[in-house]
Structure formats: C-alpha cells, structure tokens
Design an enzyme around this catalytic site. Sequence first.
Site, short mmCIF file in Angstrom:
data_model
loop_
_atom_site.label_atom_id
_atom_site.label_comp_id
_atom_site.label_asym_id
_atom_site.label_seq_id
_atom_site.Cartn_x
_atom_site.Cartn_y
_atom_site.Cartn_z
N TYR A 5 16.32 7.54 68.29
CA TYR A 5 16.11 8.16 69.60
C TYR A 5 14.64 8.16 69.96
O TYR A 5 13.77 8.32 69.08
CB TYR A 5 16.59 9.62 69.58
N TYR A 22 23.48 6.23 62.88
CA TYR A 22 22.23 6.69 62.27
C TYR A 22 22.46 7.77 61.22
O TYR A 22 23.44 8.51 61.29
CB TYR A 22 21.24 7.17 63.34
N ARG A 78 26.08 9.41 61.44
CA ARG A 78 26.81 9.58 62.70
C ARG A 78 27.43 8.23 63.10
O ARG A 78 26.76 7.21 63.02
CB ARG A 78 25.88 9.98 63.84
N HIS A 135 27.58 6.43 69.05
CA HIS A 135 28.06 7.33 70.12
C HIS A 135 27.07 7.38 71.27
O HIS A 135 25.90 7.04 71.12
CB HIS A 135 28.28 8.74 69.58
N HIS A 183 25.99 10.33 74.18
CA HIS A 183 26.14 11.71 74.64
C HIS A 183 26.39 11.73 76.14
O HIS A 183 25.71 11.00 76.88
CB HIS A 183 24.88 12.51 74.34
#
Lengths: 191, 241
Positions: free
Chosen positions: B107, B146, B156, B159, B161
């Site tokens: 991110y 990640y 995770r 995905h 959000h």
Amino acid sequence: METIKAKLDETPFQTAGPFLHIGCMPNAIKINKIYQNDLGEIPFKDKQENELITIEGSVFDGNGVALDDVMIETWQCDEKGQFNEDSGFARLIPNNITKKFTLKTIKPGSYKGFDRKTYSPHVSLSISARGLNMTLNTRVYFEDDELKNDPLLSIISLDNVNSLIAKKIKKNSYLFDIFLQGDKETIFLDI
Amino acid sequence: MNAKSLIKRNYEKHPEIDFPDYKSSIFRAPKNRKISFPSSNTETIGPIFNKNIIGKLDNDLTLNFSKNKISPLGHKIIVYGTVSDQFTNPIKGALIEIWQANAAGKYLHDNDENPAPIDPNFAGCGRCLTSSSGYYEFLTIQPGPYPYPNRGIEWRPMHIHFSIFGKSFGQRLITQMYFEGDPLIKLCPMVNSIRNEKAKNSLIGVLDTSKSNTKNLLAYKFDIVLRGIKQTYFENRKEGL
Ligand SMILES: [Fe+2]
C-alpha cells in the site's frame, strides 16, 4: 405493517483495515494528486466561525490507548432540524499528536421524526478502523439540551446513557470520548 | 409525505465483531450488545454526493496517479457490478470509493510495513458514482496478496476495499471484494469472521472473460446490496387528531 419482504441479503461488512485513508481521505496522507479535496472536509459551507460548535474527543481501545488509525464519519440535520441531503456530512481522523478528533459544525436542531416523536438534537456517528469487522454506529447528544423525552435516550438505562451525551467544556465546545471496551464502553446502536 | 424506515440488519449474515482469530479485534471489538432501535430521519435521509466531485480519471486507477502515462506494474483488470437495495431496486448515484495494494501487495501508506516495493505510478485509490441503473466500473490492476502480523505472519488474499454510500447514512457499508479462485480466501480470519457460507461467497468477485478479446482485460463482477428502505405514505395530520 411489514408487507414487503426483502429479496436479497445485505452485502456483508469487512474491516476497513489500517489503510482506509488511501480510499477515503487520500489528501490527509499526502496523496494529493488525485482528488481536489477529501470528502467531508466541511459539513456545512458558508458558515461563520461564530455559528460553529466544536465536538472533540478520542476513541479508546480496551487498553485505554487512543486510536490514531480510526475514521469517524458524522451526519446531522441543520439548526432548524432539517435534513439536507447534500450537507451535514463530515469525515474525521484523530490528530496524530493529540490523538483527538475535532468536528467543527453547526449545532443541529431537534426534529419531529416520521414516527411523530420529537428527537433531541444529535449527531450520528459511524466509526471504522482496523480491528472492527463492522462499522460501529452511535449518536452524540448535548448535555445542555432537553433530553428526557428523546425516544432513543428514554429506552436506555440511566447508568449507560451518559456515554451518548457530550459534555460542555466551554462556550460552543463539547467533549465526546468513545470507549470501545471496558467499564465505560460506549453504547453502540443497531439502528 | 413519505415515512422512511430501514429494514433491520441480519447479523447472522455479517462478520462477528468479537473474533479473536483476527487479533486486532481483541482490544477493539465492543463487548456489549448493541441497542436496537428503529431508524429515524437521521438514518434514512442522505447524505448523497454530487457528480461534480468526481474527476475524469477517478475510476481509472491505472492512470490517476501515473507519471507521463506510464502504466503501473501488474495486469489490468476491470472491476464492475451494480449497487441495489434489498428489494432489488438499483441505486443511482451511490458513491463507491475503493483502495487496494499494488501488484506487489504494497500500500502507498506510511503504516504499511510489508517489505515490498511501492509503484511510483500507482496510488490504489479510486471512486465513482453509480449510473441510473446502479452500474459502476473501475479500471485497475490486480492487487497482490500480502503478509501481515496476526497469529504470527499470515497472508491476506488478494482484495479491494470498498466503501459505499447509498441514499442514507443507515445504508453505509464498508467491505472488501475477493477474487474467484484465490486459495488464500478460505484461510483468512477476516473472511471467516462471517460464519454464513453464502454471505462469505457473496464477497468474491466472479471472473468474467467476455471482455478479454475486445479489451485485452480480465474482468471481475461484484454486485453490492445495501439495506432496503421502506417508504410508506402518511398524511401530515395535526397532533391529536
Ligand atoms: Fe487490505
């Protein structure tokens, strides 16, 4: 009369996680190139400073630590008790040093609901963060208002009701801390 | 005048709040029962957002942060679907905001400790308003899975959000879309905090190859359902009559 039945299930929630700023408040984390302004920077435009109140507070976890990665969204009517679809919304994150969020807004008015009952002035909150599998909902009422006939407050037992009432700390200024757990756990709403 | 009310949430189809397998919930999830109360004007009227806030590239994550039109790394995908309410009515003008990791699972955020590279041409931030038929579409790149600290290091699944506003504050939804076929989905405690299998599966974007020929893109379809609002007409009577 509940005659119409829902055909579909609501999409389930998932946590907003620790990086929600990227999608919801990119300018707050210096991603400045994409959106001109972050959503909900100012709840009501064209208001003078002396018309505004301040609500500040922190969101505490079960260890008494104030969260700095939480996002609080607020929604309210205007001073006349009127909901205007395009104003009254704000998004807040805590200051990274003080860990306090600050809402500068106008004091909402009381309103007569669809149920014809009179609601005391309140601001509605939606709280999202890492560790919260669902967004939490609560309301802020004001201690210097008439509260005893409010339809929501009157169903909550006296020991608990204080968690929904902001304390007046000085003129036009209120304190509203949120406790996720512990003795002082805030009342959250299924509303 | 129309009286509006939201239909009650069915918590069996949502994640458990207090779910220790997801470690961050241990000291953050409230322990007491929520107070159940009928929605009132606050929860049923607004906010709605004006289309003038939306920029031309807001729903194109492959270009909205790129320098000199250089594509971000990874393969491009379209993520699309409709937003409707529980009565199957499409919701026009719903605001969808998304955020995601880059192709390496990183991110663009100071708090991301994953030792993977950032991509100078990708912020992972996008938004749009739904059309009159409730349709939305994003052009982005496939986010990577990640690692993150949970019970030790866990991974995770891939995905995106999603944050959605429909017509009212009580319809507010924040969720995540997963990708069909990802083996990490069934290992994820955040996914598994939803006990109901059907509800869990509704978060998985369905692969759509129909766009692969014309646009050279894989697509994923993810439909979103917000709470239903009932409207009942009542006369504006005076008190006591
Ligand atoms: Fe994530």
